[in-house]
Design a protein around this motif. Structure first.
Motif, PDB file in Angstrom:
ATOM      1  N   ARG A 169      -9.340  -6.428  12.902  1.00 50.63           N
ATOM      2  CA  ARG A 169     -10.093  -5.179  13.069  1.00 50.63           C
ATOM      3  C   ARG A 169     -11.594  -5.436  13.048  1.00 50.63           C
ATOM      4  O   ARG A 169     -12.349  -4.860  13.850  1.00 50.63           O
ATOM      5  CB  ARG A 169      -9.702  -4.199  11.966  1.00 50.63           C
ATOM      6  CG  ARG A 169      -8.261  -3.707  12.044  1.00 50.63           C
ATOM      7  CD  ARG A 169      -7.887  -2.885  10.814  1.00 50.63           C
ATOM      8  NE  ARG A 169      -8.790  -1.771  10.654  1.00 50.63           N
ATOM      9  CZ  ARG A 169      -9.244  -1.343   9.472  1.00 50.63           C
ATOM     10  NH1 ARG A 169      -8.865  -1.966   8.347  1.00 50.63           N
ATOM     11  NH2 ARG A 169     -10.057  -0.317   9.399  1.00 50.63           N
TER      12      ARG A 169
ATOM     13  N   PHE B  26     -13.333 -11.537   5.383  1.00 52.91           N
ATOM     14  CA  PHE B  26     -11.918 -11.782   5.678  1.00 52.91           C
ATOM     15  C   PHE B  26     -11.675 -13.263   5.987  1.00 52.91           C
ATOM     16  O   PHE B  26     -10.643 -13.822   5.592  1.00 52.91           O
ATOM     17  CB  PHE B  26     -11.463 -10.919   6.848  1.00 52.91           C
ATOM     18  CG  PHE B  26     -11.322  -9.465   6.512  1.00 52.91           C
ATOM     19  CD1 PHE B  26     -10.479  -9.054   5.486  1.00 52.91           C
ATOM     20  CD2 PHE B  26     -12.024  -8.495   7.219  1.00 52.91           C
ATOM     21  CE1 PHE B  26     -10.341  -7.706   5.170  1.00 52.91           C
ATOM     22  CE2 PHE B  26     -11.888  -7.150   6.907  1.00 52.91           C
ATOM     23  CZ  PHE B  26     -11.046  -6.755   5.882  1.00 52.91           C
TER      24      PHE B  26
ATOM     25  N   THR C 250     -15.210   0.010   6.397  1.00 49.61           N
ATOM     26  CA  THR C 250     -15.348   1.468   6.340  1.00 49.61           C
ATOM     27  C   THR C 250     -16.802   1.888   6.349  1.00 49.61           C
ATOM     28  O   THR C 250     -17.105   3.052   6.655  1.00 49.61           O
ATOM     29  CB  THR C 250     -14.668   2.038   5.077  1.00 49.61           C
ATOM     30  OG1 THR C 250     -15.389   1.626   3.908  1.00 49.61           O
ATOM     31  CG2 THR C 250     -13.224   1.582   4.975  1.00 49.61           C
TER      32      THR C 250
ATOM     33  N   ALA D 178     -17.994  -7.859   7.253  1.00 49.15           N
ATOM     34  CA  ALA D 178     -16.572  -7.764   6.916  1.00 49.15           C
ATOM     35  C   ALA D 178     -15.812  -8.957   7.478  1.00 49.15           C
ATOM     36  O   ALA D 178     -14.939  -9.524   6.808  1.00 49.15           O
ATOM     37  CB  ALA D 178     -16.003  -6.460   7.464  1.00 49.15           C
TER      38      ALA D 178
ATOM     39  N   GLU E 177     -11.099 -10.062   0.339  1.00 50.43           N
ATOM     40  CA  GLU E 177     -10.309  -9.138   1.154  1.00 50.43           C
ATOM     41  C   GLU E 177     -10.715  -7.700   0.885  1.00 50.43           C
ATOM     42  O   GLU E 177     -10.907  -6.900   1.823  1.00 50.43           O
ATOM     43  CB  GLU E 177      -8.834  -9.354   0.861  1.00 50.43           C
ATOM     44  CG  GLU E 177      -7.871  -8.492   1.671  1.00 50.43           C
ATOM     45  CD  GLU E 177      -6.426  -8.815   1.314  1.00 50.43           C
ATOM     46  OE1 GLU E 177      -5.968  -9.922   1.657  1.00 50.43           O
ATOM     47  OE2 GLU E 177      -5.769  -7.971   0.664  1.00 50.43           O
TER      48      GLU E 177
ATOM     49  N   GLY F  76      -7.263  -7.246   8.571  1.00 49.16           N
ATOM     50  CA  GLY F  76      -8.667  -6.908   8.413  1.00 49.16           C
ATOM     51  C   GLY F  76      -9.551  -7.734   9.317  1.00 49.16           C
ATOM     52  O   GLY F  76     -10.511  -7.221   9.917  1.00 49.16           O
TER      53      GLY F  76
ATOM     54  N   GLU G  37     -12.572  -4.971   3.484  1.00 51.57           N
ATOM     55  CA  GLU G  37     -12.056  -3.642   3.813  1.00 51.57           C
ATOM     56  C   GLU G  37     -13.106  -2.560   3.586  1.00 51.57           C
ATOM     57  O   GLU G  37     -13.255  -1.633   4.404  1.00 51.57           O
ATOM     58  CB  GLU G  37     -10.802  -3.361   2.980  1.00 51.57           C
ATOM     59  CG  GLU G  37      -9.615  -4.232   3.374  1.00 51.57           C
ATOM     60  CD  GLU G  37      -8.430  -4.093   2.443  1.00 51.57           C
ATOM     61  OE1 GLU G  37      -7.382  -4.695   2.728  1.00 51.57           O
ATOM     62  OE2 GLU G  37      -8.548  -3.392   1.411  1.00 51.57           O
TER      63      GLU G  37
ATOM     64  N   LEU H 213      -2.639  -8.877   5.053  1.00 53.30           N
ATOM     65  CA  LEU H 213      -3.673  -7.850   5.020  1.00 53.30           C
ATOM     66  C   LEU H 213      -5.032  -8.425   5.401  1.00 53.30           C
ATOM     67  O   LEU H 213      -5.836  -7.748   6.058  1.00 53.30           O
ATOM     68  CB  LEU H 213      -3.730  -7.196   3.642  1.00 53.30           C
ATOM     69  CG  LEU H 213      -2.627  -6.184   3.338  1.00 53.30           C
ATOM     70  CD1 LEU H 213      -2.727  -5.693   1.901  1.00 53.30           C
ATOM     71  CD2 LEU H 213      -2.681  -5.005   4.301  1.00 53.30           C
TER      72      LEU H 213
ATOM     73  N   GLU I 266       0.833  -1.216   0.000  1.00 55.07           N
ATOM     74  CA  GLU I 266       0.000   0.000   0.000  1.00 55.07           C
ATOM     75  C   GLU I 266       0.866   1.264   0.000  1.00 55.07           C
ATOM     76  O   GLU I 266       0.467   2.310   0.508  1.00 55.07           O
ATOM     77  CB  GLU I 266      -0.975  -0.005   1.182  1.00 55.07           C
ATOM     78  CG  GLU I 266      -1.946  -1.179   1.123  1.00 55.07           C
ATOM     79  CD  GLU I 266      -2.964  -1.189   2.241  1.00 55.07           C
ATOM     80  OE1 GLU I 266      -2.732  -0.513   3.269  1.00 55.07           O
ATOM     81  OE2 GLU I 266      -3.999  -1.874   2.095  1.00 55.07           O
TER      82      GLU I 266
END
Length: 441
Positions: free
Chosen positions: A399, A380, A369, A376, A361, A396, A365, A392, A243
């Motif tokens: 989170r 993942f 958001t 989500a 994935e 994710g 993400e 990643l 990223e």
């Protein structure tokens, strides 16, 4: 030598010429064969190169000849090994799980009484090198490098299992051996692509960057279409996995002349995604148009990997990304749901993913958001079923699980990330996110 069953490659003319050096006619060749076993091998080879019909039909005739040979010689390791290999080749480079399991079982039979047989180890690995079945091939992966220490491909082959299980340290180590002792001479290719991808999963972005820069220089001195294709794909993985949207690597001008549609599509997708991440949606329309053109092409024999639908999937995914930043989130989600359904329907692939930003994935993400942590988290989790240990997706998942109140899932993801990133570069934003989550736990 002139047929690679698992890659769906065959140089029919060269194979015929090799046979004709034995004798110019089929009858003449048979006259030189003295044993029934040799006659069986010759019959399989004759069917492969002089049989009637397409390559797929001749592959079938060859496999049937090896099956007859094995029935006549049930304890013959070589007959069994070649039959196992040709079974896997029957699907023309697209994994057919029942057939692959059958081939793996045959290779295991050889291994049980001859654990140093390199063909048995090689074909066990090929049969089981998808995320679901990879544990069945782990013993072969651990032993193959010792059995054939001087074969670079044997060193690499072990990582078909290691990467499928997210074993990044082993993937880096074995591909470094396969690529050669002098890293200054490494060039873009199969081994180095796997090596750099695994470094990125470890958070060793600076090491990956240095290798990419060196290989770009080496490619200029020894160009080829295959190497150019690999460098395009490796750059894409670097940009999307790190990223680092402002990295100079993203601005490299690379020659795409004669590069197959697959790598060009991966490159166009990465260029478009980078522009979106930099806040320039107007600059993503050009790459999207290029992807649409590539998706409309008949790829013929130039398919990158086994996925002829790759350009279309990447085009749909980039279009969804563009809709998302334009505020059309419902429309973007519809497209991504369609894309993940197509992705899920593909045969399991091995190695770094051709869909360089796995759709599950990406969807996870975006849903995070949009304050949909449970959805989500499911995305993942599915992403990690298809690509175990991918960093990643693990971040994710941690989170999303935190936001959804699933402490157990969060802790499992954090534990795996701790293993992945134990030697990561300092100061990486994603690693800092992980460290904050860990500290909160």
């Amino acid at each position: 030598t002139y047929t690679h069953p698992l890659w769906n490659q065959q140089d029919t003319v060269a194979g015929q010429e090799a046979l004709m050096r034995l004798a110019p006619t089929s009858a003449g060749r048979r006259a030189k064969v003295t044993t029934d076993r040799e006659k069986g091998f010759l019959a399989a080879t004759e069917a492969l190169y002089f049989g009637d019909g397409s390559k797929a039909r001749r592959d079938t005739l060859c496999a049937e000849a090896f099956e007859r040979l094995l029935k006549a010689n049930p304890t013959d390791d070589e007959s069994k090994a070649f039959y196992a290999l040709w079974l896997m080749g029957l699907s023309q480079s697209v994994r057919n799980v029942p057939t692959y399991m059958r081939a793996g079982a045959l290779a295991e039979e050889i291994y049980r009484h001859n654990p140093n047989h390199p063909g048995a180890l090689h074909y066990i690995i090929h049969a089981f090198d998808d995320p679901v079945h990879a544990p069945l091939g782990l013993h072969a992966a651990r032993e193959y490098s010792r059995t054939a220490p001087d074969a670079d491909h044997a060193q690499h082959m072990t990582t078909h299992i290691f990467l499928a299980l997210g074993m990044w340290e082993e993937t880096v180590r074995q591909n470094a051996i396969a690529a050669g002792p002098d890293s200054l001479d490494w060039k873009p290719g199969h081994y180095t692509a796997w090596l750099v991808y695994a470094l990125q999963q470890q958070g060793k972005f600076d090491a990956a960057r240095r290798i990419l820069e060196r290989m770009r220089q080496n490619l200029a001195a020894a160009p080829s279409v295959a190497r150019a294709s690999y460098l395009l794909v490796m750059r894409s993985h670097y940009m999307l996995d790190t990223e680092r949207w402002t990295s100079p690597i993203g601005g490299w001008v690379l020659d795409t002349a004669n590069v197959p549609p697959g790598p060009r599509a991966i490159d166009a997708y990465t260029v478009g995604t980078t522009q979106l991440e930099l806040g320039h949606p107007d600059r993503a329309t050009g790459p999207l148009t290029a992807l649409d053109r590539l998706a409309a092409l008949d790829q013929g024999d130039n398919v990158y990997g086994a996925n002829a639908s790759l350009p279309a999937i990447l085009a749909t995914q980039l279009r969804a990304r563009l809709l998302w930043v334009q505020g059309s989130r419902d429309s973007a989600l519809v497209l991504l749901r369609q894309t993940e359904a197509r992705e899920d329907a593909l045969p399991a692939e091995f190695g770094p993913p051709d869909i360089v930003k796995p759709t599950h994935e990406l969807l996870g993400e975006l849903l995070l958001t949009w304050d949909q942590p449970r959805e989500a988290q499911r995305e993942f989790a599915r992403a990690l079923e298809l690509a175990p240990g991918r960093s990643l997706a693990l971040l994710g998942l941690a989170r999303a699980a935190l936001a959804a109140g699933d402490a157990a899932a969060e802790l499992r993801a954090l534990d795996r990330l701790e293993h992945n990133w134990s030697g990561a570069d300092s100061g990486l934003p994603m690693v800092l996110q992980y460290q904050q989550l860990r500290a909160a736990r």
